[in-house]
Design a protein around this motif. Sequence first.
Motif, PDB file in Angstrom:
ATOM      1  N   UNK A 274       0.785  -1.145   0.115  1.00  0.00           N
ATOM      2  CA  UNK A 274      -0.018  -0.079   0.002  1.00  0.00           C
ATOM      3  C   UNK A 274       0.983   1.420   0.236  1.00  0.00           C
ATOM      4  N   UNK A 275       0.686   2.185  -0.895  1.00  0.00           N
ATOM      5  CA  UNK A 275       1.138   3.470  -0.937  1.00  0.00           C
ATOM      6  C   UNK A 275       0.081   4.366  -0.673  1.00  0.00           C
ATOM      7  N   UNK A 276       0.297   5.193   0.344  1.00  0.00           N
ATOM      8  CA  UNK A 276      -1.026   6.521   0.486  1.00  0.00           C
ATOM      9  C   UNK A 276      -0.171   7.571   0.730  1.00  0.00           C
ATOM     10  N   UNK A 277      -1.085   8.764  -0.048  1.00  0.00           N
ATOM     11  CA  UNK A 277      -0.178   9.991   0.231  1.00  0.00           C
ATOM     12  C   UNK A 277      -1.689  10.964   0.440  1.00  0.00           C
ATOM     13  N   UNK A 278      -1.535  11.972   1.518  1.00  0.00           N
ATOM     14  CA  UNK A 278      -2.710  12.822   1.664  1.00  0.00           C
ATOM     15  C   UNK A 278      -2.235  13.836   0.784  1.00  0.00           C
ATOM     16  N   UNK A 279      -3.403  14.143   0.169  1.00  0.00           N
ATOM     17  CA  UNK A 279      -3.025  15.513  -0.848  1.00  0.00           C
ATOM     18  C   UNK A 279      -4.076  16.638  -0.543  1.00  0.00           C
ATOM     19  N   UNK A 280      -4.923  16.489   0.235  1.00  0.00           N
ATOM     20  CA  UNK A 280      -5.684  17.537   0.632  1.00  0.00           C
ATOM     21  C   UNK A 280      -6.492  17.297   2.056  1.00  0.00           C
ATOM     22  N   UNK A 281      -6.314  18.277   2.878  1.00  0.00           N
ATOM     23  CA  UNK A 281      -7.080  18.338   4.035  1.00  0.00           C
ATOM     24  C   UNK A 281      -8.274  19.536   4.213  1.00  0.00           C
ATOM     25  N   UNK A 282      -9.410  19.017   4.609  1.00  0.00           N
ATOM     26  CA  UNK A 282     -10.409  19.960   4.761  1.00  0.00           C
ATOM     27  C   UNK A 282     -10.361  20.433   6.047  1.00  0.00           C
ATOM     28  N   UNK A 283     -10.986  21.784   6.428  1.00  0.00           N
ATOM     29  CA  UNK A 283     -10.965  21.975   8.080  1.00  0.00           C
ATOM     30  C   UNK A 283     -11.891  21.175   8.657  1.00  0.00           C
ATOM     31  N   UNK A 284     -12.964  20.548   7.942  1.00  0.00           N
ATOM     32  CA  UNK A 284     -14.207  19.818   8.761  1.00  0.00           C
ATOM     33  C   UNK A 284     -13.444  18.269   9.139  1.00  0.00           C
ATOM     34  N   UNK A 285     -12.115  18.142   8.845  1.00  0.00           N
ATOM     35  CA  UNK A 285     -11.532  16.852   9.241  1.00  0.00           C
ATOM     36  C   UNK A 285     -11.606  15.924   8.130  1.00  0.00           C
ATOM     37  N   UNK A 286     -12.262  16.158   6.929  1.00  0.00           N
ATOM     38  CA  UNK A 286     -12.136  15.153   5.858  1.00  0.00           C
ATOM     39  C   UNK A 286     -10.670  15.379   5.082  1.00  0.00           C
ATOM     40  N   UNK A 287     -10.175  14.222   4.788  1.00  0.00           N
ATOM     41  CA  UNK A 287      -8.621  14.233   4.053  1.00  0.00           C
ATOM     42  C   UNK A 287      -8.965  13.382   2.731  1.00  0.00           C
TER      43      UNK A 287
END
Length: 337
Positions: A274-287
């Motif tokens: 598994x390769x995972x990379x966070x590309x966006x983080x919203x103020x409401x906690x959704x990634x």
Amino acid sequence: QRHLPPQTWTNSINQANKMALLAWAKETGINLVQINGQRRYGGPPPGWVGDPPPVGTEVFIGKLPQDMYENALIPLFQSVGKLYEFRLMMTFSGLNRGFAYAKYSNRRGAKEAIAAFNNFEVREGCAIVVCKSTEKCELSVDGLATSVSRQELEAVLRQVTEGVLSITLYASPCQKQAQLAVLKYSSHQAAAMAKKTLMEGNMRLGGVEMRVDWLNPDLKQKLQSCKKQPSSSRVQGSKCLGVPKQAPLSPVLHNALDHLNTLCQRQYLGTPLFLTKCIQANPNGWLRFWCWVVIPGCPVPFSGFTWVRQDGPGRSGHEEAKVAVALQVLRMLGESL
């Protein structure tokens, strides 16, 4: 006070030198390619025939003025020998990071560059450092599950990195019931790119998080004094045990990952990577995550994007992204929980 958009702001920094660089590149026909925080010329240069230069042909260049570019640097370093490759490390704003690497066609060119340009003033009061590049080519990957074989690791590494020459497995000196792999690459650049890919991709094999770093000389000596594990062997009678998690995983996560691992094992497909990379983080906690799953027995990797919600403090969201993509892969394989 009016705030400029980020792209306009970055374009406005050092604009005169950036325009001079573009004009020089157009006039000379030199092609510069920027990828993963570095801008590269050559490797190989136009007209190059044969193998890359041997070890000992690359020099490290430090203490560069951050507004200086290849239109000044390449002609300077080309004046003492034929360049095979020149790499300038870059920031997001378009300034350089203060250092670069020049690889020559032979060792003599590298020696001449060190003799001519170490402590050389590229501007008044700006003396640069030029020395032999260490050209590290080996990485250590600690925390591999004991069930992972060398063939499985090689299969997935060849899909996500380039230039891997050899893989040697040892019992981990730092973790119980875990393995450490020493990866040797064809060049320092290939090893550096592999390190960046594996670290940024939050690499996991068999559900266990791994630590990727340059191979420390002391660790290398310690490993060489130990007996190597057979390269294709598996440790019998053990489960995939790894670094303890900060919080227990949910039953759904266990079910999805266990189901996928069991399916791959049953069909002799190898252990999923598994390769995972966070590309966006919203103020409401959704990634929003980009996810890539490599199954050695499948010819094409599974990739895509998924939204997950950060579940409490101390949770990065990678675990949630991993279960989401595992569920998607299971559906694509015609399986259901």
